[in-house]
Design a protein around this motif. Structure first.
Motif, PDB file in Angstrom:
ATOM      1  N   ASP A 198     -10.092 -43.418 -14.507  1.00 42.94           N
ATOM      2  CA  ASP A 198      -9.740 -44.338 -13.423  1.00 42.94           C
ATOM      3  C   ASP A 198      -9.128 -45.585 -14.056  1.00 42.94           C
ATOM      4  O   ASP A 198      -9.827 -46.365 -14.705  1.00 42.94           O
ATOM      5  N   GLU A 239      -8.274 -48.292 -12.764  1.00 42.83           N
ATOM      6  CA  GLU A 239      -8.844 -49.541 -12.271  1.00 42.83           C
ATOM      7  C   GLU A 239     -10.081 -49.956 -13.066  1.00 42.83           C
ATOM      8  O   GLU A 239     -10.445 -51.132 -13.085  1.00 42.83           O
ATOM      9  N   ILE A 240     -10.704 -48.989 -13.727  1.00 41.32           N
ATOM     10  CA  ILE A 240     -11.926 -49.253 -14.492  1.00 41.32           C
ATOM     11  C   ILE A 240     -11.601 -49.463 -15.963  1.00 41.32           C
ATOM     12  O   ILE A 240     -12.031 -50.442 -16.578  1.00 41.32           O
ATOM     13  N   GLU A 285     -18.412 -56.157 -14.377  1.00 42.42           N
ATOM     14  CA  GLU A 285     -17.886 -56.037 -13.012  1.00 42.42           C
ATOM     15  C   GLU A 285     -17.212 -54.684 -12.835  1.00 42.42           C
ATOM     16  O   GLU A 285     -17.381 -54.015 -11.805  1.00 42.42           O
ATOM     17  N   ARG A 286     -16.469 -54.237 -13.840  1.00 39.85           N
ATOM     18  CA  ARG A 286     -15.789 -52.938 -13.760  1.00 39.85           C
ATOM     19  C   ARG A 286     -16.796 -51.786 -13.802  1.00 39.85           C
ATOM     20  O   ARG A 286     -16.638 -50.770 -13.110  1.00 39.85           O
ATOM     21  N   TYR A 287     -17.818 -51.943 -14.622  1.00 37.66           N
ATOM     22  CA  TYR A 287     -18.846 -50.897 -14.706  1.00 37.66           C
ATOM     23  C   TYR A 287     -19.549 -50.741 -13.360  1.00 37.66           C
ATOM     24  O   TYR A 287     -19.782 -49.615 -12.889  1.00 37.66           O
ATOM     25  N   ASN A 288     -19.891 -51.832 -12.723  1.00 40.30           N
ATOM     26  CA  ASN A 288     -20.550 -51.761 -11.412  1.00 40.30           C
ATOM     27  C   ASN A 288     -19.615 -51.194 -10.349  1.00 40.30           C
ATOM     28  O   ASN A 288     -20.068 -50.498  -9.420  1.00 40.30           O
ATOM     29  N   ARG A 289     -18.332 -51.488 -10.480  1.00 42.42           N
ATOM     30  CA  ARG A 289     -17.364 -50.904  -9.546  1.00 42.42           C
ATOM     31  C   ARG A 289     -17.299 -49.383  -9.726  1.00 42.42           C
ATOM     32  O   ARG A 289     -17.183 -48.620  -8.764  1.00 42.42           O
ATOM     33  N   LEU A 290     -17.389 -48.930 -10.996  1.00 39.18           N
ATOM     34  CA  LEU A 290     -17.420 -47.491 -11.273  1.00 39.18           C
ATOM     35  C   LEU A 290     -18.632 -46.851 -10.604  1.00 39.18           C
ATOM     36  O   LEU A 290     -18.522 -45.788  -9.970  1.00 39.18           O
ATOM     37  N   LYS A 291     -19.799 -47.480 -10.740  1.00 43.49           N
ATOM     38  CA  LYS A 291     -21.005 -46.928 -10.117  1.00 43.49           C
ATOM     39  C   LYS A 291     -20.834 -46.801  -8.605  1.00 43.49           C
ATOM     40  O   LYS A 291     -21.252 -45.809  -7.997  1.00 43.49           O
ATOM     41  N   ALA A 292     -20.223 -47.806  -7.992  1.00 43.99           N
ATOM     42  CA  ALA A 292     -20.032 -47.780  -6.541  1.00 43.99           C
ATOM     43  C   ALA A 292     -19.114 -46.627  -6.135  1.00 43.99           C
ATOM     44  O   ALA A 292     -19.360 -45.941  -5.130  1.00 43.99           O
ATOM     45  N   LYS A 293     -18.062 -46.406  -6.915  1.00 44.11           N
ATOM     46  CA  LYS A 293     -17.143 -45.305  -6.601  1.00 44.11           C
ATOM     47  C   LYS A 293     -17.840 -43.952  -6.729  1.00 44.11           C
ATOM     48  O   LYS A 293     -17.647 -43.053  -5.900  1.00 44.11           O
TER      49      LYS A 293
END
Length: 353
Positions: free
Chosen positions: A197, A199-200, A228-236
């Protein structure tokens, strides 16, 4: 006076000590406690703990066999590839040994000859040149200590103090921060998952099952808000059905990603680098154990006929590693260019149902 001081007791450092410990007077230093069960000082290494085919081949070449208690369930024969950028998913057959990385490192240390002096719970501080070699300073259990040696070997991974003191003017591999969290998981996941990804990260992320846990990790740029990117990955991934509610622990490490051959550096004078210190790590997958074992074997072979001229012999032997890194960098666009990856995955070539 030691012949060789090795800084770092991961696969590169411990394998080198095993191979040369009967011929030379060797001191091995590591910040972890790799000989005792100490719940206050776990030998934590931010690593997925998968032994890839190239590493399996090196284990065989070294004449070693891994004890079964190092392996963990499940053993993995497939990679689930999730491309979040292109909204594609494929399954590919691959062969990995799933293992406990802490036990693997401790096993490697356990087969080092008893003649090797080992100083664990020790932090390397610095070195200075002295007549006939170097003086290495380190702290052991809080006490400041020093040792004199003819050769220093850096085997302590990315951001090594030894490499940073040596490579003035030498190109350094691109650096990433690997963040990895462990989560309790009651469901069996029978594959290694690779996630792409843009974005990550311009590298990749992973999910690895290990007994009753799932490991979620990602290689991230340290300058672009890695958490912030790691947490966004978890959300996805949560939207795809993954559950990351029951976190057990968090691990982190710096890793290198060599993109040019000039970033591979064996050292100078009587200071040698092995494994990731040298820039020997896959630029496509961040797999490093095979390179650690291979580079330490080559350095040991270079020392078989003596210390004089060993670094020149080592530089000749690692030409195969340089070629391998070049080939992997040539293959990387097929994995990391979104359009080329789309074409490869869309075709379904070599995928399994």
């Amino acid at each position: 006076m030691y012949d060789i001081v090795i800084v770092g007791a991961g696969p590169a450092g411990s394998n080198l000590a095993r191979l040369i410990g009967s011929k030379y007077k060797v001191l091995l230093i590591d910040k972890r406690d790799l000989e005792n069960e100490n719940p206050q000082n776990h030998a934590i290494k931010c690593c997925g703990g998968l032994l890839a085919p190239d590493a399996q081949k090196m284990i065989a070449k070294l004449g070693l066999g891994i004890p079964k208690d190092i392996l963990v369930n499940p053993q993995l024969f497939a990679v689930r590839t999730i491309d979040l950028t292109n909204n594609l998913e494929r399954l590919y057959q691959r062969f990995y040994y799933n293992m406990d990385r802490e036990k693997f490192d401790k096993w490697m240390v356990s087969i080092i000859p008893t003649s090797v002096d080992k100083k664990f719970n020790s932090f390397f501080r610095s070195f200075t040149e002295i007549p006939g070699g170097y003086e290495v300073r380190y702290s052991h259990n809080g006490r400041e200590m020093s040792a004199k040696t003819r050769i220093i070997v850096g085997a302590d991974g990315a951001l090594s103090k030894i490499r940073r003191n040596l490579d003035k003017g030498i190109s350094t591999p691109k650096q990433y921060i690997a963040i990895q969290e462990w989560f309790e998981c009651s469901n069996t996941v029978p594959y290694f998952t690779a996630i792409f990804d843009e974005e990550i990260s311009d590298f990749y992320s992973w999910i690895i099952p290990k007994e009753k846990y799932l490991l979620l990790g990602s290689a991230l740029s340290p300058k672009d808000g890695p958490w912030e990117r790691y947490n966004r990955l978890k959300a996805k991934l949560a939207k795809l059905g993954f559950n990351f509610d029951s976190k057990v622990k968090t691990e982190g490490a710096h890793i290198y990603r060599p993109k040019r051959l000039s970033q591979f550096y064996t050292g100078r004078d009587c200071i040698a680098l092995v494994g990731e210190d040298a820039g020997a790590i896959s630029p496509s997958s961040a797999e490093g154990i095979s390179y650690a074992l291979k580079s330490s074997l080559y350095l040991a072979q270079s020392l078989e006929v003596g210390i004089d001229g060993f670094l020149e012999r080592y530089e000749q032997k690692v030409k195969g590693i340089k070629l391998n890194l070049l080939i992997k960098n040539m293959k990387s666009p097929a994995m990391y260019n979104p359009f080329l990856r789309y074409l490869a995955m869309k075709s379904g070539l070599q995928s399994i149902r």
